[in-house]
Design a protein around this motif. Sequence first.
Motif, PDB file in Angstrom:
ATOM      1  N   THR A  73       0.831  -1.207   0.000  1.00 21.37           N
ATOM      2  CA  THR A  73       0.000   0.000   0.000  1.00 21.37           C
ATOM      3  C   THR A  73       0.861   1.250   0.000  1.00 21.37           C
ATOM      4  N   LEU A  74       0.206   2.368  -0.211  1.00 19.79           N
ATOM      5  CA  LEU A  74       0.886   3.655  -0.232  1.00 19.79           C
ATOM      6  C   LEU A  74       1.198   4.160   1.167  1.00 19.79           C
ATOM      7  N   GLU A  75       0.639   3.505   2.203  1.00 18.82           N
ATOM      8  CA  GLU A  75       0.847   3.985   3.565  1.00 18.82           C
ATOM      9  C   GLU A  75       2.147   3.491   4.183  1.00 18.82           C
ATOM     10  N   GLU A  76       2.648   2.340   3.728  1.00 23.99           N
ATOM     11  CA  GLU A  76       3.845   1.788   4.354  1.00 23.99           C
ATOM     12  C   GLU A  76       5.099   2.373   3.705  1.00 23.99           C
ATOM     13  N   THR A  77       6.218   2.183   4.386  1.00 23.01           N
ATOM     14  CA  THR A  77       7.477   2.818   3.971  1.00 23.01           C
ATOM     15  C   THR A  77       7.889   2.393   2.578  1.00 23.01           C
ATOM     16  N   LEU A  78       7.827   1.100   2.298  1.00 22.04           N
ATOM     17  CA  LEU A  78       8.229   0.602   0.982  1.00 22.04           C
ATOM     18  C   LEU A  78       7.335   1.189  -0.110  1.00 22.04           C
ATOM     19  N   GLY A  79       6.040   1.222   0.141  1.00 22.51           N
ATOM     20  CA  GLY A  79       5.118   1.784  -0.840  1.00 22.51           C
ATOM     21  C   GLY A  79       5.365   3.263  -1.062  1.00 22.51           C
ATOM     22  N   ILE A  80       5.603   4.003   0.035  1.00 21.86           N
ATOM     23  CA  ILE A  80       5.866   5.439  -0.089  1.00 21.86           C
ATOM     24  C   ILE A  80       7.132   5.679  -0.904  1.00 21.86           C
ATOM     25  N   GLY A  81       8.176   4.878  -0.637  1.00 21.96           N
ATOM     26  CA  GLY A  81       9.427   5.040  -1.372  1.00 21.96           C
ATOM     27  C   GLY A  81       9.262   4.795  -2.859  1.00 21.96           C
ATOM     28  N   LEU A  82       8.543   3.723  -3.200  1.00 20.34           N
ATOM     29  CA  LEU A  82       8.366   3.401  -4.619  1.00 20.34           C
ATOM     30  C   LEU A  82       7.482   4.421  -5.328  1.00 20.34           C
ATOM     31  N   VAL A  83       6.421   4.862  -4.650  1.00 24.62           N
ATOM     32  CA  VAL A  83       5.552   5.879  -5.259  1.00 24.62           C
ATOM     33  C   VAL A  83       6.312   7.183  -5.444  1.00 24.62           C
ATOM     34  N   SER A  84       7.107   7.545  -4.437  1.00 25.15           N
ATOM     35  CA  SER A  84       7.894   8.783  -4.549  1.00 25.15           C
ATOM     36  C   SER A  84       8.864   8.706  -5.715  1.00 25.15           C
ATOM     37  N   ALA A  85       9.513   7.538  -5.856  1.00 25.05           N
ATOM     38  CA  ALA A  85      10.447   7.381  -6.977  1.00 25.05           C
ATOM     39  C   ALA A  85       9.718   7.453  -8.305  1.00 25.05           C
ATOM     40  N   ALA A  86       8.545   6.802  -8.397  1.00 24.75           N
ATOM     41  CA  ALA A  86       7.786   6.825  -9.649  1.00 24.75           C
ATOM     42  C   ALA A  86       7.361   8.244 -10.011  1.00 24.75           C
ATOM     43  N   LEU A  87       6.892   9.001  -9.023  1.00 28.18           N
ATOM     44  CA  LEU A  87       6.458  10.373  -9.294  1.00 28.18           C
ATOM     45  C   LEU A  87       7.645  11.272  -9.655  1.00 28.18           C
ATOM     46  N   CYS A  88       8.786  11.070  -8.988  1.00 27.35           N
ATOM     47  CA  CYS A  88       9.968  11.876  -9.310  1.00 27.35           C
ATOM     48  C   CYS A  88      10.398  11.635 -10.754  1.00 27.35           C
ATOM     49  N   PHE A  89      10.452  10.358 -11.129  1.00 26.55           N
ATOM     50  CA  PHE A  89      10.841  10.048 -12.508  1.00 26.55           C
ATOM     51  C   PHE A  89       9.778  10.540 -13.503  1.00 26.55           C
ATOM     52  N   PHE A  90       8.517  10.495 -13.066  1.00 24.88           N
ATOM     53  CA  PHE A  90       7.463  11.001 -13.953  1.00 24.88           C
ATOM     54  C   PHE A  90       7.650  12.494 -14.206  1.00 24.88           C
ATOM     55  N   PHE A  91       7.895  13.238 -13.134  1.00 26.38           N
ATOM     56  CA  PHE A  91       8.081  14.683 -13.306  1.00 26.38           C
ATOM     57  C   PHE A  91       9.377  14.982 -14.048  1.00 26.38           C
ATOM     58  N   LEU A  92      10.426  14.189 -13.820  1.00 27.34           N
ATOM     59  CA  LEU A  92      11.674  14.386 -14.555  1.00 27.34           C
ATOM     60  C   LEU A  92      11.475  14.146 -16.045  1.00 27.34           C
ATOM     61  N   THR A  93      10.743  13.091 -16.351  1.00 28.68           N
ATOM     62  CA  THR A  93      10.450  12.793 -17.759  1.00 28.68           C
ATOM     63  C   THR A  93       9.606  13.895 -18.379  1.00 28.68           C
ATOM     64  N   SER A  94       8.631  14.368 -17.582  1.00 31.84           N
ATOM     65  CA  SER A  94       7.796  15.472 -18.090  1.00 31.84           C
ATOM     66  C   SER A  94       8.646  16.728 -18.363  1.00 31.84           C
ATOM     67  N   TRP A  95       9.585  16.989 -17.472  1.00 31.54           N
ATOM     68  CA  TRP A  95      10.477  18.157 -17.684  1.00 31.54           C
ATOM     69  C   TRP A  95      11.329  17.981 -18.935  1.00 31.54           C
ATOM     70  N   ILE A  96      11.845  16.754 -19.103  1.00 33.62           N
ATOM     71  CA  ILE A  96      12.665  16.499 -20.298  1.00 33.62           C
ATOM     72  C   ILE A  96      11.824  16.633 -21.555  1.00 33.62           C
ATOM     73  N   LEU A  97      10.588  16.086 -21.492  1.00 31.69           N
ATOM     74  CA  LEU A  97       9.703  16.215 -22.646  1.00 31.69           C
ATOM     75  C   LEU A  97       9.397  17.678 -22.943  1.00 31.69           C
ATOM     76  N   GLY A  98       9.156  18.454 -21.902  1.00 36.51           N
ATOM     77  CA  GLY A  98       8.912  19.879 -22.094  1.00 36.51           C
ATOM     78  C   GLY A  98      10.119  20.596 -22.658  1.00 36.51           C
ATOM     79  N   THR A  99      11.290  20.209 -22.205  1.00 40.19           N
ATOM     80  CA  THR A  99      12.522  20.821 -22.699  1.00 40.19           C
ATOM     81  C   THR A  99      12.727  20.516 -24.177  1.00 40.19           C
ATOM     82  N   PHE A 100      12.472  19.241 -24.510  1.00 42.00           N
ATOM     83  CA  PHE A 100      12.659  18.857 -25.910  1.00 42.00           C
ATOM     84  C   PHE A 100      11.619  19.538 -26.814  1.00 42.00           C
TER      85      PHE A 100
END
Length: 828
Positions: free
Chosen positions: A559-586
Amino acid sequence: MSHIVYHLHKIQFKEHPSLKPSDLPLVITKFYQHILALSFAVKEINEDFQILPNITLGFHIYDSYHNPRMTYRTTVDLLFKSQEFVPNYKCDSQKNLMAIIGGLSPDTSSYINELVGFFKIPQLTYGSLAQEEFQSNKRSSLYFMVPKEDHQHIGIVQLLHHFSWTWIGIFAVDNNNGENFLQELEPLLSQNGICSSFIQRLSQLINLADFKEIYLQVWSISINLMNSKAKTFLVYGESLTIMTLRGVTFLEDSGNKTTALLGKVWIMTAQIDFTLSGLQITWDLQMFHGAISFTVHSRAVAGFKEFLQTIKPHSGCRDGFLQDVWEQAFDCAFPKPELQEMQSKKCTGEMKLEDLPGPAFEMEMTGQSYSIYNAVYAVAHALKALCTLHFNRKKTMRCKNPELPDLQSWQLHPFLQGISFNNTAGETVFLNDKGEAMGGFDIINFIPFPNRSFQRVRVGKIDPHAPKEKELFIDKDRIVWHPAFNHVLPFSRCNDPCFPGSWKKGIEGEQFCCYNCVPCPEGKISNENDMEDCFECSEDHYPNKEKKGCILKLVLFLTLEETLGIGLVSAALCFFFLTSWILGTFIKYRNTPIVRANNRSLTYTLLVSLLLCFLSSLFFLSQPGKVTCLLRQSAFGITFSVAISSVLAKTITVVVAFMATKPGSQMRKWVGKRLAFCTVLFCSLFQVCICILWLSISPPFPELDMHSELKEMILQCNEGSAFFFYCVLGYMGILAIASFIVAFLARKLPDSFNEAKFITFSMLAFCSVWISFFPAYLSTKGKAMVAVEVFSILSSSAALLGCIFLPKCYIIVLRPQLNHRKQLIKKN
């Protein structure tokens, strides 16, 4: 009736019998009530003109003397009624014998039946319980005023089972009836988990002069009472069994009252009565305090107690038993002309039956007297029906003749079979076609008092017409146990019970009621006492620490409430925003050389597919359901296939562009967006087809994994078909390997913006991640398995993003001077 006991010597024909004097008679004063019940019933019938008008009933009383010889002798005398013993000669034609009531014991009934059966005279037995052997006799004219003994067997077993008494001692009368009882009861006990600690045979009547026999009985009973763990004793006997048991335990009782005899539960069968006579009449019955006794069902009869209060000896009394009863009950003597001086006290009219203690005489009608009372009424009602039949047929008016010369005893049988009437106590008396009473048994709690009186408290009953296994009703709250139990339910088992958390393990060489208690093994429980084996909890429960019960497993998922879930969701969102920034830059720098150099459409397609790859990992981090299980593997497989197809298309575009620069090359026609588009479309559609087949044939579905964790249920997605799951992964692996090979071969092509090197590294990282994924995925369960797959998705997507786009972003953002065509020409 069975009223007087003579200790008759056995005739061995070694000398003339008359040389052996008989002992003084022992009068069982309590059984005098049987005579009075007969007299009272006849008196009531003769005074009731509605039953037998113009007919007077009379009766003769004969004693069996508890002896076969005397029983045969008195039966012959009853049949032929002569002053002298002359068989087959009947001189008194004025008295017509219509029926016989007796006897008290099965043996006595059998002896009588052997003679009267020839004459088809109805015999209504008031104490016999062993009925099967009589019914097999074709000459039997017996009717049983007591229920079948089989009902009593059922009641005994259910009573023992009700109180959880599984280890008992058994005393049985030493005759054929006792042996038959044991043969029938022991299998029932065994089938119901009850064992006998010992089986002790008791003599029906002990001659006090036979000291050797007394000593052997005392010694044997003392050993059993002292050494047995049993606290409950079942006693099967006949009318005098209490006298025998109390007599042989007298020495033990006088020696130590607190050890062997006290603190026992005695269960008495219906034939036994609490009676003492002779020398025992001054003893008490405290050893039987709290006893549970089966008795033939009875009810108080109005007027009987008042009738007993009128009984007194007087001159001219025709009751030949009364004086003997009075003398032995009150320890007195009547004046006799032949005796000049009386050594004992004189019997007076002030002495009353109601003053006697319970073991000597009871004022309440006993079950045996109640059976006699009903038997008299049964004969009267049958005789009434017989007379009515004669009258209705208009043969003669002979039934109005008191002598009734034409009525024969055998004519009563059709009217006794199936007879039903209401007695004066308000109960229905019914005999079936076999001549068996259809009543039940009462269960009595025996409570003695210091003055040698006692009280019978009705605490239950046996209803043979009740549903199977529910024949017994007992109110245990009304039972008064022996004071030695201190108001606690008596415990009678071979050993202490096995409490929850353990099971019974039999001891080799011992009866099955004796066992050891063994703790339940891991993963199993027992939730009741004395379980034969432990058992596993249901799949959604697990044993508690004490192994006494099961605890519901918690439903867990990543789940999103436990530490492992929070870590993975945070990583997924960070990479999502990074990809979005790269797409915007391109998109922002879409006209710069570094963006245009490698097919902007493929770049945008790759970045969008990576965005979707990062988002698809969120399906794995939500609660598994029908929709999420259907979508997550398919979405992940399709988006990743598009991404890798885009990478492959980029690599192929570089190779084709380089080959097209050669003079006369045929590859020029492939240069352009068409090749890249076809590559991405074909490779992606193939993966889409695999997913469609997967979802059509064996789609994923949510399930609970009950076994991976002891205390938890893992809510997860079952992939449905493992074959299609590995096909999806395998196909992506094929695309990745193809991209890696092509990129590796094109890594040194002369192009300033050649992506082949970066694609090579990205594919190397991608393949490394997914090659390590398989052993990690197969070796984990539950949440860890989901985490491994999410981590693989994020890390492989991040590898593509980092290796391919971060160097370009570095130039676009931090080194814009390198992002010019002049710089490109200069470098070349």
